[in-house]
Design a protein around this motif. Sequence first.
Motif, mmCIF file in Angstrom:
data_model
loop_
_atom_site.group_PDB
_atom_site.id
_atom_site.type_symbol
_atom_site.label_atom_id
_atom_site.label_comp_id
_atom_site.label_asym_id
_atom_site.label_seq_id
_atom_site.Cartn_x
_atom_site.Cartn_y
_atom_site.Cartn_z
ATOM 1 N N LEU A 53 0.830 -1.194 0.000
ATOM 2 C CA LEU A 53 0.000 0.000 0.000
ATOM 3 C C LEU A 53 0.872 1.255 0.000
ATOM 4 O O LEU A 53 0.550 2.261 -0.657
ATOM 5 N N VAL A 54 1.998 1.214 0.728
ATOM 6 C CA VAL A 54 2.918 2.348 0.731
ATOM 7 C C VAL A 54 3.448 2.607 -0.679
ATOM 8 O O VAL A 54 3.485 3.753 -1.157
ATOM 9 N N VAL A 55 3.846 1.553 -1.368
ATOM 10 C CA VAL A 55 4.413 1.715 -2.711
ATOM 11 C C VAL A 55 3.337 2.152 -3.707
ATOM 12 O O VAL A 55 3.638 2.880 -4.666
ATOM 13 N N GLU A 56 2.089 1.730 -3.498
ATOM 14 C CA GLU A 56 1.004 2.239 -4.348
ATOM 15 C C GLU A 56 0.932 3.759 -4.260
ATOM 16 O O GLU A 56 0.796 4.463 -5.280
ATOM 17 N N ARG A 57 1.010 4.291 -3.041
ATOM 18 C CA ARG A 57 0.946 5.746 -2.858
ATOM 19 C C ARG A 57 2.168 6.423 -3.479
ATOM 20 O O ARG A 57 2.059 7.492 -4.094
ATOM 21 N N VAL A 58 3.337 5.804 -3.318
ATOM 22 C CA VAL A 58 4.548 6.356 -3.938
ATOM 23 C C VAL A 58 4.410 6.373 -5.457
ATOM 24 O O VAL A 58 4.779 7.353 -6.120
ATOM 25 N N ASP A 59 3.871 5.305 -6.019
ATOM 26 C CA ASP A 59 3.734 5.206 -7.474
ATOM 27 C C ASP A 59 2.814 6.291 -8.014
ATOM 28 O O ASP A 59 3.062 6.883 -9.070
ATOM 29 N N ARG A 60 1.728 6.599 -7.280
ATOM 30 C CA ARG A 60 0.819 7.650 -7.738
ATOM 31 C C ARG A 60 1.481 9.024 -7.673
ATOM 32 O O ARG A 60 1.173 9.918 -8.457
ATOM 33 N N ALA A 101 8.463 -3.939 -6.732
ATOM 34 C CA ALA A 101 8.016 -3.180 -7.915
ATOM 35 C C ALA A 101 9.007 -3.372 -9.055
ATOM 36 O O ALA A 101 9.855 -2.513 -9.321
ATOM 37 N N GLY A 102 8.940 -4.527 -9.715
ATOM 38 C CA GLY A 102 9.732 -4.781 -10.917
ATOM 39 C C GLY A 102 11.214 -4.968 -10.697
ATOM 40 O O GLY A 102 12.001 -4.864 -11.644
ATOM 41 N N HIS A 103 11.653 -5.252 -9.470
ATOM 42 C CA HIS A 103 13.076 -5.343 -9.132
ATOM 43 C C HIS A 103 13.483 -6.818 -9.008
ATOM 44 O O HIS A 103 12.638 -7.684 -8.753
ATOM 45 N N ASP A 108 7.454 -13.852 -3.846
ATOM 46 C CA ASP A 108 6.096 -13.332 -3.636
ATOM 47 C C ASP A 108 6.129 -11.804 -3.676
ATOM 48 O O ASP A 108 7.188 -11.176 -3.637
ATOM 49 N N GLY A 109 4.947 -11.211 -3.726
ATOM 50 C CA GLY A 109 4.846 -9.754 -3.640
ATOM 51 C C GLY A 109 5.311 -9.016 -4.881
ATOM 52 O O GLY A 109 5.639 -7.832 -4.802
ATOM 53 N N GLY A 110 5.327 -9.699 -6.024
ATOM 54 C CA GLY A 110 5.807 -9.068 -7.248
ATOM 55 C C GLY A 110 4.773 -8.161 -7.886
ATOM 56 O O GLY A 110 3.570 -8.364 -7.749
ATOM 57 N N GLY A 111 5.241 -7.122 -8.581
ATOM 58 C CA GLY A 111 4.347 -6.210 -9.276
ATOM 59 C C GLY A 111 5.088 -5.394 -10.310
ATOM 60 O O GLY A 111 6.301 -5.551 -10.507
ATOM 61 N N LEU A 112 4.357 -4.485 -10.971
ATOM 62 C CA LEU A 112 4.940 -3.666 -12.018
ATOM 63 C C LEU A 112 5.898 -2.634 -11.436
ATOM 64 O O LEU A 112 5.791 -2.227 -10.277
ATOM 65 N N LEU A 113 6.851 -2.214 -12.265
ATOM 66 C CA LEU A 113 7.767 -1.163 -11.828
ATOM 67 C C LEU A 113 7.026 0.159 -11.688
ATOM 68 O O LEU A 113 5.884 0.316 -12.141
ATOM 69 N N LEU A 114 7.651 1.128 -11.042
ATOM 70 C CA LEU A 114 7.045 2.432 -10.831
ATOM 71 C C LEU A 114 7.079 3.249 -12.115
ATOM 72 O O LEU A 114 8.001 3.135 -12.910
ATOM 73 N N GLY A 115 6.064 4.099 -12.295
ATOM 74 C CA GLY A 115 6.056 5.021 -13.415
ATOM 75 C C GLY A 115 5.292 4.543 -14.628
ATOM 76 O O GLY A 115 5.305 5.216 -15.658
ATOM 77 N N THR A 116 4.615 3.395 -14.545
ATOM 78 C CA THR A 116 3.870 2.892 -15.699
ATOM 79 C C THR A 116 2.500 3.557 -15.828
ATOM 80 O O THR A 116 1.861 3.478 -16.871
ATOM 81 N N GLY A 117 2.030 4.196 -14.735
ATOM 82 C CA GLY A 117 0.706 4.821 -14.766
ATOM 83 C C GLY A 117 -0.417 3.857 -14.456
ATOM 84 O O GLY A 117 -1.590 4.266 -14.420
ATOM 85 N N ALA A 118 -0.084 2.580 -14.220
ATOM 86 C CA ALA A 118 -1.116 1.586 -13.904
ATOM 87 C C ALA A 118 -1.500 1.714 -12.424
ATOM 88 O O ALA A 118 -0.667 1.551 -11.544
ATOM 89 N N ASP A 119 -2.760 2.025 -12.152
ATOM 90 C CA ASP A 119 -3.240 2.215 -10.777
ATOM 91 C C ASP A 119 -3.942 0.936 -10.342
ATOM 92 O O ASP A 119 -5.139 0.757 -10.539
#
Length: 569
Positions: free
Chosen positions: A415-422, A455-457, A474-485
């Motif tokens: 959730l923290v990284v979601e806020r950072v990504d936005r 985040a993509g690392h 586990d816990g994998g996701g897209l890198l930051l800056g893609t615009g995907a919310d």
Amino acid sequence: METAAGGPRPGGETAGVIGDMLTPIGTGAYVVDGRGVILAVNAVAERLLGRPAAGLVGADAHDLLHRNARGETMPTSQCHMRHAFLAGRPAQDEGEWFEKGDGTLLPVAWSIAPYDAATDDTCVLVLFHPREAPGPAMAREGTLDELERLALLAEMTTQLTSTLSVDEALRRLVSLVLPRLADWAVIDLISERDEVWRTKVVHLKDGVPVSRRDLEGPMAPVPAESPMPLSRALRGVSSTIAGPETYERSPDSGIAVEQRRLFEATGMHSAAIAPIRGLREVLGALTLGRSERADAFTPADLTLLEDITRRAGLALDNARLYQRQRKVAETMQRYLLPQLPRVPGLEMTSRYLPAPDASHVGGDWYDAFTLGDGDTALVIGDVSGHDLDAAAGMAQLRNVLRSYAWSSRDEPPGLVVERVDRAVLRITDVTMATLVLAVLGTDDEGRWTLRWTNAGHPPPLLVTREGVAGYLTDGGGLLLGTGADRPRADGATVLPPGATLVLYTDGLVEAPSHVIDEGLERLRRHAAALAHRPVGAFTDELLRRARPADNEDDVAVLAVRVGTLPERG
């Protein structure tokens, strides 16, 4: 369209650019690619060979031109040019023949050198002239004719512009002028603090370059008014011929004292001295000296020497610029990377290694800090780009992440990284980045627990003290800056006592020579083998063993070893 060598005919744009480069050359010249196919010719070559450019470009130079004294096609195994060409070294010969367009033979002297044609292929410049032509033949011992001068300058350009290391550029410069022009090469450089340093004094003895360390070292300041040759060259005034008699009278400066010592120690009877100029300032001076060779330098030699130092100046200017950029980027990044906190029960260490190329410094980072609830946040990340902009973006992203993590109130890392990504695209200059955010704490049973999001690392590596190593996928996701919310996943695990968590950037596992899976497996195996080492030695040895030899990126590593938890009060 197919060439005589069986490949596609070179593009017209490439041939045109290379052809423009050959136009000013006053002797026959053509450029071949890595297969020996002619890419471009100049007008002199067309005239001497009696062949139009259309009949030369795209043809295999050996098959079309090379003949023996009887006019027979020469096998490639007997072709001196082909041997040197395949070996990638300069060469020359004065006893071969080319076939002209009318079938007659043209006795030629030729010279070849590697040629930077701004293409992905290896190219070679071929210069030739008729052996019967009067031309500027060697007027005296040690003087290069026009063909040799052009070949030397072409090789000089290629060799000096293909390195961004000052030391390597100086080594190549010395190897190119000895023994072709002199028995001695002396290089004096002016530092960015306006200090003069005699950087190289090299003597060619029995064909082997020997450095005279006893003659190298710091020099006196450049005098403002001295008329002596080296002083004038270091001020960028002019090139000069000098001899031991030049410095026989009372020296007018400390530099003149060192020059007298140089002539006495080397036995040089003649020297040519020219300034090495950069784009904005004088960088130093090059002195060529003759001791064994009987002929002395003449003013006619200074034209060639100035052509050489002009190329050397541009190469050194570029090398210094890249070194300056590298130093600024490294300093900036090291100051931005944090001091690790002291946490009871944890051993933490970090490492940052800059890339071999100055232009690749900037984006890798790590962080560790204590959260409001007493847990410890661990971060590893990589901002896209390899320059000062990436280093600045890294600092912005780190500050945003710290702020959101500190105010998270026990929110999961995802959730923290979601806020950072936005926020990253709106309030920072970062366009794209990868990172892992992990939170290390304890549970009600007194065990170390880890929660993380990726985040993509590259995935974190966990190594037990028994040497069992595996990746936390586990816990994998897209890198930051893609615009995907979209929501980000979290991973969680319990860390056994003595386990080591390794967070790292992709420079530790990626290289042009292999796929990332090979690098990940190599890292895992070495980490397992090193599990018994103290965490500092573990990290140093892991970097030494796992980092690919042809790695072109910088590397950041954060290693955390969990120990015994403190007693609860």
